[in-house]
Write a protein that holds these residues in place. Structure first.
Motif: not given
Length: 57
Positions: A26-37
């Protein structure tokens, strides 16, 4: 009996792993994936709206 206890311990540890992985996801992988997408989408929106805003003035 020992096999049963070992299997139960393994199942308990497997159930705990899901909870332990939830917070890093929730705190590391999803936000970075959201930024990329969303980054590519924002670039496309910016390219479309920039000429429109510039010609209106």
């Amino acid at each position: 009996m020992l096999r049963t206890k070992r299997r139960q311990r393994a199942e308990e540890q497997a159930a705990k792993i899901a909870l332990k992985l939830l917070f890093p996801l929730i705190f590391f992988i999803f936000p970075s994936l959201l930024v990329v997408l969303m980054g590519s989408a924002f670039i496309q929106i910016y390219r479309v709206l920039l000429p429109t805003m510039g010609s209106g003035q």
